[in-house]
Motif scaffolding. Structure first.
Motif, PDB file in Angstrom:
ATOM      1  N   UNK A 178       0.851  -1.058  -0.128  1.00 12.91           N
ATOM      2  CA  UNK A 178      -0.093  -0.014  -0.031  1.00 12.91           C
ATOM      3  C   UNK A 178       0.880   1.208   0.028  1.00 12.91           C
ATOM      4  N   UNK A 179       1.506   1.656  -1.250  1.00 13.87           N
ATOM      5  CA  UNK A 179       2.308   2.843  -1.377  1.00 13.87           C
ATOM      6  C   UNK A 179       1.525   3.813  -1.762  1.00 13.87           C
ATOM      7  N   UNK A 180       0.974   5.026  -1.143  1.00 11.05           N
ATOM      8  CA  UNK A 180       0.253   5.897  -1.529  1.00 11.05           C
ATOM      9  C   UNK A 180       0.891   7.114  -1.921  1.00 11.05           C
ATOM     10  N   UNK A 181       2.219   7.247  -1.694  1.00  5.12           N
ATOM     11  CA  UNK A 181       3.049   8.347  -1.856  1.00  5.12           C
ATOM     12  C   UNK A 181       3.209   8.610  -3.497  1.00  5.12           C
ATOM     13  N   UNK A 182       3.153   7.322  -4.146  1.00  4.74           N
ATOM     14  CA  UNK A 182       3.199   7.495  -5.789  1.00  4.74           C
ATOM     15  C   UNK A 182       2.137   7.924  -6.340  1.00  4.74           C
ATOM     16  N   UNK A 183       1.065   8.056  -5.942  1.00  7.23           N
ATOM     17  CA  UNK A 183      -0.355   8.344  -6.603  1.00  7.23           C
ATOM     18  C   UNK A 183      -0.200   9.896  -6.747  1.00  7.23           C
ATOM     19  N   UNK A 184       0.196  10.506  -5.715  1.00  6.68           N
ATOM     20  CA  UNK A 184       0.044  12.155  -6.311  1.00  6.68           C
ATOM     21  C   UNK A 184       1.119  12.488  -7.396  1.00  6.68           C
ATOM     22  N   UNK A 185       2.442  11.873  -7.454  1.00  3.06           N
ATOM     23  CA  UNK A 185       3.343  12.173  -8.201  1.00  3.06           C
ATOM     24  C   UNK A 185       2.934  11.612  -9.742  1.00  3.06           C
ATOM     25  N   UNK A 186       2.328  10.423  -9.720  1.00  2.11           N
ATOM     26  CA  UNK A 186       1.859  10.045 -11.179  1.00  2.11           C
ATOM     27  C   UNK A 186       0.603  10.781 -11.593  1.00  2.11           C
ATOM     28  N   UNK A 187      -0.381  10.620 -10.745  1.00  2.00           N
ATOM     29  CA  UNK A 187      -1.558  11.272 -11.210  1.00  2.00           C
ATOM     30  C   UNK A 187      -1.685  12.758 -11.293  1.00  2.00           C
ATOM     31  N   UNK A 188      -1.009  13.348 -10.082  1.00  2.00           N
ATOM     32  CA  UNK A 188      -0.808  14.807 -10.205  1.00  2.00           C
ATOM     33  C   UNK A 188      -0.030  15.263 -11.550  1.00  2.00           C
ATOM     34  N   UNK A 189       1.030  14.549 -11.611  1.00  2.00           N
ATOM     35  CA  UNK A 189       2.003  14.993 -12.844  1.00  2.00           C
ATOM     36  C   UNK A 189       1.220  14.775 -14.106  1.00  2.00           C
ATOM     37  N   UNK A 190       0.278  13.853 -14.165  1.00  2.00           N
ATOM     38  CA  UNK A 190      -0.441  13.687 -15.352  1.00  2.00           C
ATOM     39  C   UNK A 190      -1.420  14.721 -15.808  1.00  2.00           C
ATOM     40  N   UNK A 191      -1.782  15.174 -14.551  1.00  2.00           N
ATOM     41  CA  UNK A 191      -2.795  16.407 -14.722  1.00  2.00           C
ATOM     42  C   UNK A 191      -1.996  17.643 -15.069  1.00  2.00           C
ATOM     43  N   UNK A 192      -0.856  17.687 -14.621  1.00  2.00           N
ATOM     44  CA  UNK A 192       0.115  18.672 -14.903  1.00  2.00           C
ATOM     45  C   UNK A 192       0.611  18.781 -16.217  1.00  2.00           C
ATOM     46  N   UNK A 193       0.909  17.445 -16.811  1.00  2.00           N
ATOM     47  CA  UNK A 193       1.153  17.385 -17.926  1.00  2.00           C
ATOM     48  C   UNK A 193       0.127  17.472 -19.114  1.00  2.00           C
ATOM     49  N   UNK A 194      -1.011  17.403 -18.707  1.00  2.00           N
ATOM     50  CA  UNK A 194      -2.304  17.616 -19.513  1.00  2.00           C
ATOM     51  C   UNK A 194      -2.471  18.989 -19.614  1.00  2.00           C
ATOM     52  N   UNK A 195      -2.355  19.809 -18.482  1.00  2.00           N
ATOM     53  CA  UNK A 195      -2.625  21.369 -18.692  1.00  2.00           C
ATOM     54  C   UNK A 195      -1.162  21.775 -19.307  1.00  2.00           C
ATOM     55  N   UNK A 196      -0.078  21.507 -19.233  1.00  2.00           N
ATOM     56  CA  UNK A 196       0.888  21.855 -20.131  1.00  2.00           C
ATOM     57  C   UNK A 196       0.555  21.596 -21.609  1.00  2.00           C
ATOM     58  N   UNK A 197       0.066  20.766 -22.012  1.00  2.00           N
ATOM     59  CA  UNK A 197      -0.174  20.358 -23.337  1.00  2.00           C
ATOM     60  C   UNK A 197      -1.066  21.259 -24.006  1.00  2.00           C
ATOM     61  N   UNK A 198      -2.203  21.490 -23.097  1.00  2.00           N
ATOM     62  CA  UNK A 198      -3.179  22.297 -23.196  1.00  2.00           C
ATOM     63  C   UNK A 198      -2.898  23.750 -23.627  1.00  2.00           C
ATOM     64  N   UNK A 199      -1.943  24.203 -22.674  1.00  6.20           N
ATOM     65  CA  UNK A 199      -1.194  25.551 -22.730  1.00  6.20           C
ATOM     66  C   UNK A 199      -0.416  25.659 -23.840  1.00  6.20           C
ATOM     67  N   UNK A 200       0.263  24.678 -24.478  1.00  6.16           N
ATOM     68  CA  UNK A 200       1.406  24.497 -25.433  1.00  6.16           C
ATOM     69  C   UNK A 200       1.133  23.777 -26.652  1.00  6.16           C
ATOM     70  N   UNK A 201       0.094  24.141 -27.459  1.00  4.07           N
ATOM     71  CA  UNK A 201      -0.270  23.184 -28.551  1.00  4.07           C
ATOM     72  C   UNK A 201       0.805  23.443 -29.537  1.00  4.07           C
ATOM     73  N   UNK A 202       0.946  22.220 -30.401  1.00  2.00           N
ATOM     74  CA  UNK A 202       2.028  22.139 -31.501  1.00  2.00           C
ATOM     75  C   UNK A 202       1.095  21.887 -32.604  1.00  2.00           C
ATOM     76  N   UNK A 203       1.399  22.618 -33.833  1.00  2.00           N
ATOM     77  CA  UNK A 203       0.629  22.305 -34.948  1.00  2.00           C
ATOM     78  C   UNK A 203       1.644  21.604 -36.039  1.00  2.00           C
TER      79      UNK A 203
END
Length: 141
Positions: A116-141
């Protein structure tokens, strides 16, 4: 004997062309997907997780993290292969994926979510949301 040797060598040299074609096929098969497809797959994985597929009481949520890390890794390959955008542009995205990888490794070190390692959830899921936001803010065409 000399004729047989010459014919054998000629036949063998002809195989070299086939080996090159096979190598070319392997390189094409290993090619990264388009940035557009990789981004869409990653964003879909993040959205799926946002719909509550990993409740807090579910332990490490190893399966859910795995479903996010696969598309994140594919996205990194697509970013590296994308022409016309510098590595410097992608640096913040790479840093977020690296952080996600670190969190994912914690779960892997614990037997793939058995502990039951819960410390990695924030890193993975929080990072995924951060990356999702970054991609939305930095579109590439």
């Amino acid at each position: 004997m000399g004729v047989v040797l010459a014919a054998t060598l000629a036949g063998l040299s002809g195989c070299g062309g086939d080996a090159k074609a096979d190598g070319s096929k392997k390189a094409t098969a290993a090619a990264a997907p388009s940035l557009e497809k990789a981004t869409a797959a990653f964003q879909d994985a993040v959205a799926e997780n946002a719909n509550g597929s990993c409740p807090q009481e579910a332990g490490t949520c190893w399966d859910e993290m795995t479903r996010i890390m696969g598309p994140a890794r594919t996205l990194r390959k697509a970013m590296k292969a994308h022409k016309g955008v510098s590595a410097e542009f992608w640096s913040p995205a790479y840093a977020i994926i690296d952080k996600m990888e670190d969190g994912y490794a914690v779960g892997k070190d614990q037997g793939g979510g058995i502990a039951n390692v819960t410390s990695n959830r924030v890193t993975v899921f929080g990072g995924a949301h951060d990356l999702s936001d970054w991609l939305d803010e930095h579109p590439v065409e």
